[in-house]
Design a protein around this motif. Structure first.
Motif, short mmCIF file in Angstrom:
data_model
loop_
_atom_site.label_atom_id
_atom_site.label_comp_id
_atom_site.label_asym_id
_atom_site.label_seq_id
_atom_site.Cartn_x
_atom_site.Cartn_y
_atom_site.Cartn_z
N LYS B 8 47.65 43.39 51.61
CA LYS B 8 47.79 43.11 50.45
C LYS B 8 47.18 44.11 49.30
O LYS B 8 46.15 44.78 49.76
CB LYS B 8 47.03 41.77 50.11
CG LYS B 8 47.36 41.36 48.61
CD LYS B 8 46.35 40.12 48.29
CE LYS B 8 46.37 39.70 46.70
NZ LYS B 8 45.80 38.59 46.37
N ARG B 9 47.99 44.61 48.49
CA ARG B 9 47.52 45.72 47.55
C ARG B 9 46.71 44.93 46.46
O ARG B 9 47.45 44.15 45.78
CB ARG B 9 48.92 46.42 47.17
CG ARG B 9 48.47 47.48 46.31
CD ARG B 9 49.92 48.33 45.95
NE ARG B 9 49.66 49.35 45.09
CZ ARG B 9 50.00 49.08 43.70
NH1 ARG B 9 50.35 48.14 43.36
NH2 ARG B 9 49.79 50.20 42.81
N VAL B 10 45.62 45.36 46.25
CA VAL B 10 44.68 44.79 45.25
C VAL B 10 44.16 45.86 44.36
O VAL B 10 44.21 47.15 44.73
CB VAL B 10 43.84 43.84 45.97
CG1 VAL B 10 44.11 42.78 46.80
CG2 VAL B 10 42.67 44.88 46.82
N ILE B 11 43.32 45.68 43.46
CA ILE B 11 42.64 46.31 42.55
C ILE B 11 41.72 47.09 43.58
O ILE B 11 40.66 46.37 44.14
CB ILE B 11 42.02 45.72 41.55
CG1 ILE B 11 43.14 45.17 40.30
CG2 ILE B 11 41.10 46.74 40.52
CD1 ILE B 11 42.89 44.72 39.14
N ASP B 12 41.51 48.19 43.62
CA ASP B 12 40.29 48.81 44.12
C ASP B 12 39.10 48.33 44.26
O ASP B 12 38.64 48.15 43.00
CB ASP B 12 40.48 50.61 43.82
CG ASP B 12 39.47 51.15 44.93
OD1 ASP B 12 39.98 51.46 46.20
OD2 ASP B 12 38.21 51.53 44.70
N TYR B 13 38.29 48.37 45.31
CA TYR B 13 37.01 47.60 45.08
C TYR B 13 35.91 48.26 44.09
O TYR B 13 34.86 47.81 43.94
CB TYR B 13 36.31 47.36 46.45
CG TYR B 13 35.87 48.45 47.30
CD1 TYR B 13 36.61 49.24 48.05
CD2 TYR B 13 34.49 48.81 47.09
CE1 TYR B 13 36.14 50.31 48.70
CE2 TYR B 13 33.95 49.97 47.71
CZ TYR B 13 34.80 50.73 48.49
OH TYR B 13 34.30 51.67 49.13
N ASN B 14 36.07 49.64 43.88
CA ASN B 14 35.30 50.53 43.24
C ASN B 14 35.29 50.18 41.74
O ASN B 14 34.58 50.75 40.88
CB ASN B 14 35.32 51.92 43.36
CG ASN B 14 34.44 52.07 44.67
OD1 ASN B 14 33.41 51.82 44.77
ND2 ASN B 14 34.99 52.83 45.68
N VAL B 15 36.63 49.66 41.30
CA VAL B 15 36.93 49.54 39.86
C VAL B 15 36.10 48.32 39.44
O VAL B 15 36.13 47.30 39.90
CB VAL B 15 38.54 49.29 39.66
CG1 VAL B 15 38.69 48.88 38.59
CG2 VAL B 15 39.46 50.36 40.16
N GLN B 16 35.64 48.66 38.00
CA GLN B 16 34.91 47.68 37.31
C GLN B 16 35.90 47.04 36.41
O GLN B 16 36.57 47.52 35.54
CB GLN B 16 33.89 48.27 36.39
CG GLN B 16 32.96 47.36 35.60
CD GLN B 16 31.97 46.35 36.22
OE1 GLN B 16 31.40 46.76 37.18
NE2 GLN B 16 32.12 44.98 36.12
N ILE B 17 36.32 45.80 36.92
CA ILE B 17 37.47 45.02 36.09
C ILE B 17 37.18 44.90 34.60
O ILE B 17 36.19 44.52 34.31
CB ILE B 17 38.06 43.98 37.04
CG1 ILE B 17 37.02 42.83 37.00
CG2 ILE B 17 38.46 44.41 38.32
CD1 ILE B 17 37.18 41.52 36.25
N ARG B 18 38.36 44.87 33.93
CA ARG B 18 38.19 44.24 32.69
C ARG B 18 39.04 42.95 32.31
O ARG B 18 40.22 43.01 32.52
CB ARG B 18 38.28 45.52 31.56
CG ARG B 18 37.48 46.62 31.45
CD ARG B 18 37.53 47.69 30.46
NE ARG B 18 38.86 48.40 30.83
CZ ARG B 18 39.92 48.17 30.10
NH1 ARG B 18 39.92 47.83 28.83
NH2 ARG B 18 41.06 48.80 30.45
N VAL B 19 38.51 42.00 31.51
CA VAL B 19 39.30 41.08 31.20
C VAL B 19 39.94 41.24 29.90
O VAL B 19 39.57 41.73 28.93
CB VAL B 19 38.14 39.77 30.99
CG1 VAL B 19 38.81 38.41 30.52
CG2 VAL B 19 37.47 39.46 32.34
#
Ligand code: FAD
Ligand code: FAD
Lengths: 317, 249
Positions: B8-19
């Motif tokens: 599965k392609r997901v947001i990279d684990y190092n990215v601090q996600i923004r809501v």
């Protein structure tokens, strides 16, 4: 309307997280029925029957349920679920293992790892390692829900007297076999429910040095946690890992030593009431969420910490 | 033997996600994406089993938008033989993903399906178990050790209490933990070679499945933030604060 909750136990005693799951289930609907499936598990049924929030206990005896093989347990839960609107279990390795099988058999989209019940069909769950909270509504007729135990308080254990009803086991497919379980035995409190957790990371540098952590833990009657880096490096066993892919803990006091504070680690501990960080790097991200940060070399700070604690006589056992 | 491995392609684990401010989800535009980390372990284990000679063919599958092919190409560069991309432009719940995987399993007839133990974006931890139930196959979740035999596979699983060993008959579904192995990096020549490996393309819509989502997302919010704390000067001050201010000792 009623809720079917699946109890986790070792055939003699109920596992503590089931109490939190029962509390959460009672927020969905007051009519909570608990399924106790196992081998010679009558004592567990008695324990469950005395929980005031439980209205009925369903007891199923069969050697096939002794080790919770999901291939065996899921068909029983699926059959029992016919009469219920909600099927609930803890979102630990027990519930995560069998619940999706039940959901798939019933063609239900499972709601995983909820931290809040907003209404019988609407729940809040963390996504992206707890960096966002999603409110979701299940439109399935029946609902399969797993709950994050540390987000709910445990149900009262005594005072109730629910009726215990025996139910028949169902056929099992015989496609899987339990071989053994290697549990880490420890006198310390369980990581998931401990009031204080002392965790070590890569900064500890070796398994022997973890004694610095365990000495403090024993002094504080605390559980021992670890970062993934410490587990991967073999300093301590996997059941100690705190984080997104480990355990979620919410103690009154979490002490992170030699842990940098990666988001995957924070996912498992940032709801703790008080967080202490001991790290020699003043810029370490763990300091951004710590209530009390001590910038120091752990090899110097931990022996001092132990000495200071020894001066206090108020530590609660 | 043949393995189907789901990536599965997901947001990279190092990215601090923004809501997103409007509560509709998280920002994904111009955000670095990569393969879900435990799926890398699933690919690595499949390829290792192939290298050991026990497995003849490894097929990598991903369900998602066109860019999901990047995760398939990566698996091909590590050593998978063929890719299957099931195109789906809107999100599909684990139940739907499991239905699609079941359809592909019926066509490809693998002896094992390898998946990640959880996707790090939704953390649902469901897909593998649902697929196993639909196929009436046994499952091994949170796998940290694989010992493949002729008609079964012996698995060590990471559970809350420690480790558990089970043996499941083949065919089986295996969901992989990060500690299963150390995923390798693809070499440049292998990345080039992967471009020539076959990639089958299907459309989720054409599979004749009921993929309607049952879970409605009402809103996505920022979790409450912790107030920044203080730094203490030394151990004595720390202990005094914990005792007198926080009152936790
Ligand atoms: C309410 C809600 C809203 C969502 N909104 C969006 C959205 O707007 N956009 C969006 O992109 N996603 C969205 N999603 C994500 C959704 O599509 C997930 O991908 C799906 O629910 C699978 O969950 P998971 O990956 O957490 O499953 P898990 O069960 O945690 O995944 C386990 C394993 O299954 C395999 N797997 C899972 N999905 C795939 C796949 N697609 N292809 C191949 N293998 C796979 C992988 O091996 C993975 O490691 C949303 C999910 C929910 C619940
Ligand atoms: C998909 C995925 C899931 C993950 N899940 C988890 C998870 O569940 N739990 C988890 O913890 N991690 C998880 N990780 C790993 C995570 O990203 C980090 O790599 C990990 O948490 C780092 O552990 P650490 O802080 O011990 O090590 P490091 O990041 O190396 O930090 C060590 C710290 O120790 C300090 N230090 C060193 N020596 C001393 C000294 N003498 N005195 C004081 N301080 C010292 C350093 O300054 C540093 O800050 C996951 C990663 C991925 C990709």
């Amino acid at each position: 309307m009623s809720v079917l909750l699946i109890a986790e136990h070792d055939n003699t005693k109920l596992k503590p997280f089931t109490l939190n799951a029962i509390f959460a289930a009672s927020k969905i609907d007051g009519e909570v029925h608990v399924l106790v499936a196992g081998t010679n598990c009558e004592n567990v049924t008695k324990e469950v029957a005395s929980i005031p929030l439980v209205k009925k206990v369903l007891w199923c005896e069969s050697p096939n349920y002794q080790n919770y093989l999901p291939e065996n347990l899921a068909p029983l839960v699926t059959k029992t679920a016919e009469k219920y609107d909600h099927i609930v279990a803890s979102a630990n390795t027990f519930g995560k293992n069998f619940m999706p099988r039940v959901a798939a058999a019933l063609d239900i989209s499972q709601v995983s790892d909820i931290i809040k019940v907003s209404s019988p069909d609407t729940f809040v769950r963390p996504i992206y390692a707890g960096n966002a909270f999603a409110t979701v509504k299940s439109n399935d007729k029946k609902k399969c829900v797993t709950i994050r135990p540390t987000s709910f308080e445990p149900a009262e254990k005594t005072g109730g007297s629910a009726q215990v009803e025996k139910i028949e086991p169902v056929d099992v497919p015989n496609i899987s076999k339990f071989i053994k379980r290697e549990e880490t035995k420890s006198e310390r409190p369980e990581l998931g429910t401990a009031r204080i957790v002392v965790s070590g990371g890569r900064g500890l540098e070796s398994g022997e040095n973890f004694k610095l952590i365990t000495d403090i833990a024993d002094k504080l009657n605390a559980a021992v946690g670890a970062s993934r880096a410490a587990v991967d490096a073999g300093y301590i066993s996997n059941d100690h890992q705190v984080g997104q892919t480990g355990k979620v803990v919410v103690p009154d006091l979490y002490i992170a030593v030699g842990i940098s504070g990666a988001i995957q680690h924070l996912a498992g501990m940032k709801e703790s009431k008080i967080i202490v960080a001991i790290n020699k790097d003043g810029e370490a991200p763990i300091f951004n969420i710590a209530d009390y940060g001590l910038e120091a070399d752990l090899f110097k700070a931990l022996p001092e910490f132990l000495a200071e604690l020894n001066k206090l006589n108020t530590i609660q056992k | 033997m043949k393995i189907l491995v789901a990536v599965k392609r997901v947001i990279d684990y190092n990215v601090q996600i923004r809501v997103k401010e409007d509560g509709s989800g998280v920002h994904t535009d111009n955000v670095k994406m990569s393969t879900n980390p435990p799926d890398d372990n699933a690919v690595e284990e499949s390829v290792k089993l192939k290298e050991s000679g026990k497995v003849k063919e490894v097929v990598a599958i991903s369900i998602g938008e066109d860019k999901a092919q990047e995760s398939i190409r990566k698996a091909l560069a590590i050593g998978a033989d063929k890719g299957i991309h099931v195109k789906a432009d809107s999100y599909i719940e684990p139940l739907g993903i499991a239905k699609i995987l079941k359809k592909i399993v019926e066509k490809e007839k693998p002896d094992m399906v390898f998946l990640g133990k959880q996707a790090i974006d939704d953390d649902c931890n469901q897909t593998g178990q649902m697929l196993a139930a639909m196929l009436k196959w046994p499952q091994a979740t949170f796998t940290s050790k694989v010992n493949l035999k002729d008609k079964s596979v012996e698995i060590v699983r990471e559970i809350d209490e420690g480790l558990e060993t089970i043996e499941v008959n083949l065919p089986a579904v295996v969901s992989c933990d990060l500690r299963l192995n150390e995923p390798r990096f693809a070499s440049l020549p292998n990345i080039m070679k992967a471009k020539k490996k076959p990639m089958e393309q299907l459309n989720a819509k054409d599979l004749g499945l009921d993929l309607t989502n049952r879970i409605q997302q009402i809103k996505v919010e920022e979790p409450p933030r912790r107030k920044a704390g203080i730094k203490v000067a030394n151990v004595a001050e720390l202990v005094s604060k914990l005792k007198n201010e926080a009152k936790v000792l």
